[in-house]
Design a protein around this motif. Structure first.
Motif, PDB file in Angstrom:
ATOM      1  N   PRO A  71      63.850  34.018  27.820  1.00 14.08           N
ATOM      2  CA  PRO A  71      64.609  35.215  28.217  1.00 14.08           C
ATOM      3  C   PRO A  71      64.770  35.359  29.729  1.00 14.08           C
ATOM      4  O   PRO A  71      65.770  35.888  30.204  1.00 14.08           O
ATOM      5  N   GLY A  72      63.776  34.904  30.484  1.00 15.59           N
ATOM      6  CA  GLY A  72      63.824  35.085  31.935  1.00 15.59           C
ATOM      7  C   GLY A  72      65.050  34.469  32.568  1.00 15.59           C
ATOM      8  O   GLY A  72      65.727  35.100  33.387  1.00 15.59           O
ATOM      9  N   ALA A  73      65.366  33.236  32.189  1.00 15.11           N
ATOM     10  CA  ALA A  73      66.505  32.543  32.786  1.00 15.11           C
ATOM     11  C   ALA A  73      67.817  33.252  32.457  1.00 15.11           C
ATOM     12  O   ALA A  73      68.700  33.393  33.314  1.00 15.11           O
ATOM     13  N   ILE A  74      67.952  33.728  31.201  1.00 13.05           N
ATOM     14  CA  ILE A  74      69.183  34.424  30.797  1.00 13.05           C
ATOM     15  C   ILE A  74      69.328  35.737  31.543  1.00 13.05           C
ATOM     16  O   ILE A  74      70.403  36.067  32.067  1.00 13.05           O
ATOM     17  N   ILE A  76      67.943  36.709  34.402  1.00 10.64           N
ATOM     18  CA  ILE A  76      68.176  36.526  35.843  1.00 10.64           C
ATOM     19  C   ILE A  76      69.624  36.150  36.101  1.00 10.64           C
ATOM     20  O   ILE A  76      70.274  36.671  37.023  1.00 10.64           O
ATOM     21  N   GLN A  77      70.173  35.255  35.290  1.00 17.20           N
ATOM     22  CA  GLN A  77      71.581  34.883  35.457  1.00 17.20           C
ATOM     23  C   GLN A  77      72.487  36.093  35.263  1.00 17.20           C
ATOM     24  O   GLN A  77      73.442  36.305  36.028  1.00 17.20           O
ATOM     25  N   ALA A  78      72.177  36.909  34.247  1.00 21.02           N
ATOM     26  CA  ALA A  78      72.995  38.088  33.975  1.00 21.02           C
ATOM     27  C   ALA A  78      72.870  39.116  35.099  1.00 21.02           C
ATOM     28  O   ALA A  78      73.869  39.703  35.531  1.00 21.02           O
ATOM     29  N   ALA A  79      71.656  39.334  35.591  1.00 27.59           N
ATOM     30  CA  ALA A  79      71.452  40.307  36.667  1.00 27.59           C
ATOM     31  C   ALA A  79      72.112  39.836  37.961  1.00 27.59           C
ATOM     32  O   ALA A  79      72.704  40.639  38.695  1.00 27.59           O
ATOM     33  N   ASP A  80      72.019  38.536  38.251  1.00 27.53           N
ATOM     34  CA  ASP A  80      72.701  38.002  39.432  1.00 27.53           C
ATOM     35  C   ASP A  80      74.205  38.241  39.345  1.00 27.53           C
ATOM     36  O   ASP A  80      74.847  38.627  40.331  1.00 27.53           O
ATOM     37  N   ARG A  81      74.768  38.013  38.157  1.00 30.70           N
ATOM     38  CA  ARG A  81      76.206  38.204  37.970  1.00 30.70           C
ATOM     39  C   ARG A  81      76.585  39.668  38.178  1.00 30.70           C
ATOM     40  O   ARG A  81      77.575  39.976  38.857  1.00 30.70           O
ATOM     41  N   GLY A  82      75.802  40.582  37.601  1.00 33.35           N
ATOM     42  CA  GLY A  82      76.102  42.003  37.773  1.00 33.35           C
ATOM     43  C   GLY A  82      76.037  42.429  39.225  1.00 33.35           C
ATOM     44  O   GLY A  82      76.904  43.162  39.716  1.00 33.35           O
ATOM     45  N   PHE A 332      77.208  41.657  33.466  1.00 36.90           N
ATOM     46  CA  PHE A 332      75.897  41.372  32.865  1.00 36.90           C
ATOM     47  C   PHE A 332      76.060  41.010  31.394  1.00 36.90           C
ATOM     48  O   PHE A 332      75.496  40.015  30.913  1.00 36.90           O
ATOM     49  N   LEU A 333      76.841  41.820  30.684  1.00 36.69           N
ATOM     50  CA  LEU A 333      77.042  41.579  29.256  1.00 36.69           C
ATOM     51  C   LEU A 333      77.784  40.276  28.994  1.00 36.69           C
ATOM     52  O   LEU A 333      77.602  39.666  27.937  1.00 36.69           O
ATOM     53  N   GLY A 334      78.622  39.849  29.947  1.00 32.51           N
ATOM     54  CA  GLY A 334      79.309  38.572  29.770  1.00 32.51           C
ATOM     55  C   GLY A 334      78.339  37.422  29.596  1.00 32.51           C
ATOM     56  O   GLY A 334      78.550  36.526  28.770  1.00 32.51           O
ATOM     57  N   VAL A 335      77.258  37.430  30.381  1.00 36.20           N
ATOM     58  CA  VAL A 335      76.225  36.401  30.229  1.00 36.20           C
ATOM     59  C   VAL A 335      75.427  36.634  28.953  1.00 36.20           C
ATOM     60  O   VAL A 335      75.154  35.700  28.187  1.00 36.20           O
TER      61      VAL A 335
END
Length: 460
Positions: A71-74, A76-82, A332-335
């Motif tokens: 879950p961490g990698a997903i 972090i990627q989503a939070a970075d995108r947001g 965020f939801l896109g990721v």
């Protein structure tokens, strides 16, 4: 704390601008902290739509934390995108604010509106398109207001029929020109969102076909206008005075080309991602434009520009809060949805259909457009559709075809939805119902959809 919350979007922008230099790992947690403090500080002033998006983000975080293997990698990627999209929105807001009182923008708008009837549709469509590249939603606010002010009964020679025809023609030109910009412009939120969603695709991969589609849609808009409103001397009151010189529009045209060139140059030569390129160019260009507006007019232009930034934080940023929260949440939801659609079996069901690429492309466009009719923003429907296709084991659509399809769906959804920001803003300025703008644009959107469906059948 209240002051920190007020200025936190500008601080977040500064941190995002520093990421390509310092690296994401060095600034990730300061960015997250600033974003969370801002959201906590404005939580009591958010509307139903923003709260719904934030609730969806919280639910996706909980689901991924429980059921994802990593879950961490997903997350972090989503939070970075947001966070990236929050920075981009703040940067675009600076650019729009700098342009608000610019004589360059105002003169070009006056020149567009003052064209003779035979050229007015193309002029306003091109203006909505070009202003949209530089000002985003500010294009509709500026040109829509100019249209409303210019379209008077006196200017129409006392003929109410002419007022009604001009109202429809000019507003249709503006909205179709503006939204077709979303197909290709490297400054468009839609393009940045889709490119961030689909890995391995850059603007240079989609630029040529997207521009080709834009030109085709533009020609179709002009043709429909000529068919519906053929030239008529009886409906064209005599012009007074000479038309304004084209030199009124040239500085704005140069500015738009400069913005696009800078974004693509930063992307190509500094190897920035598209979102980072837009954010850096919009922020630095906006700040420079803001300073230039005071230089030579006041004794201390730098002090005046800093004071303007303070007013921007107090007056402009709160106005942008709803769209900023919605866009960041949707990013965020896109990721998250790319993971969830695979886990929930949506991608597997698409695999089982064995649909050809053209049929999948048509279905995606219809899905995005249908979502817009019931108030689901295109950011969500494109994220769902894109995530589902990306999760397929054997997608019949290439990544470039998928991005182009998402862009077409986004464009047609925006122009037909009574709930899209641009449609509602223009309807408010024109003092008509958003449903009226849908009726105006339906023939064009239907033909654009048919043309894209035919192209998809031939090439996908």
């Amino acid at each position: 704390m209240a002051s920190f919350v007020r200025y936190s979007p500008l601080l977040l922008l500064a941190l995002v601008l520093a990421v390509p230099i310092a690296g994401p790992d060095a600034l990730r947690w300061p960015i997250y902290a600033t974003l969370l403090i801002w959201l906590a500080g404005v939580a009591g002033r958010t509307g139903r739509a923003e709260r719904g998006f934030l609730a969806a983000v919280a639910a996706s975080v909980a689901w991924i934390s429980i059921f994802a293997a990593a879950p961490g990698a997903i997350l972090i990627q989503a939070a970075d995108r947001g966070a990236q999209f929050v920075g981009m929105m703040v940067a675009l807001g600076l650019l729009r604010d700098a342009a608000r009182n610019s004589s360059i923008v105002r003169d070009c708008g006056v020149w567009l509106i003052a064209q003779k009837p035979a050229w007015r549709f193309l002029a306003i469509a091109a203006g909505g398109h070009g202003f949209g590249v530089a000002l985003n939603m500010g294009a509709i606010l500026l040109l829509g207001t100019l249209i409303k002010r210019s379209n008077t009964l006196e200017a129409a020679g006392g003929d109410a029929r002419v007022v009604a025809i001009r109202e429809e023609r000019m507003n249709v030109a503006l909205i179709q020109g503006f939204f077709s910009m979303m197909l290709w412009s490297p400054m468009a939120i839609s393009v940045a969102f889709s490119l961030a969603l689909v890995p391995g695709v850059t603007w240079f991969d989609i630029g040529a076909p997207a521009l080709g589609l834009t030109a085709l849609f533009f020609a179709l808009a002009w043709l429909l206008d000529r068919i519906k409103f053929p030239p008529s001397r009886s409906l064209a009151p005599p012009r007074e005075g000479k038309p304004p010189p084209v030199t009124m529009a040239l500085p704005m045209a140069g500015l738009i080309l400069g913005l696009v060139g800078l974004v693509l140059g930063v992307k190509a030569y500094l190897h920035y991602g598209m979102i980072d390129a837009i954010t850096n160019v919009a922020a630095l260009f906006g700040l420079g434009w803001l300073y230039a507006g005071y230089h030579g007019r006041v004794q201390r232009p730098l002090t005046a520009a800093i004071q303007h930034l303070r007013r921007h934080a107090v007056e402009v940023l709160p106005e942008m809060r709803p769209e900023t929260i919605v866009l960041a949440s949707a990013s965020f939801l896109g990721v998250a949805l790319a993971f969830l659609t695979r886990q929930w079996g949506v991608s597997g069901m698409l695999d089982a259909l064995h649909a050809p690429g053209w049929a999948l492309a048509v279905a995606i466009v219809l899905f995005v457009v249908a979502g817009g009719q019931i108030g689901i923003v295109a950011m969500v429907t494109t994220a769902i559709a894109g995530g589902a296709v990306l999760g397929m084991s054997a997608s019949p659509l290439t990544p470039v075809a998928l991005v182009l399809t998402l862009q077409v769906g986004w464009t047609l959804s925006a122009v037909l939805s009574a709930y899209s920001g641009g449609t509602m803003l223009l309807a408010r300025i024109a003092e008509v119902s958003p449903v009226v703008t849908r009726r105006w644009n339906l023939p064009w959107a239907a033909l654009c959809f048919g043309i894209y469906a035919g192209l998809a059948y031939l090439f996908y």
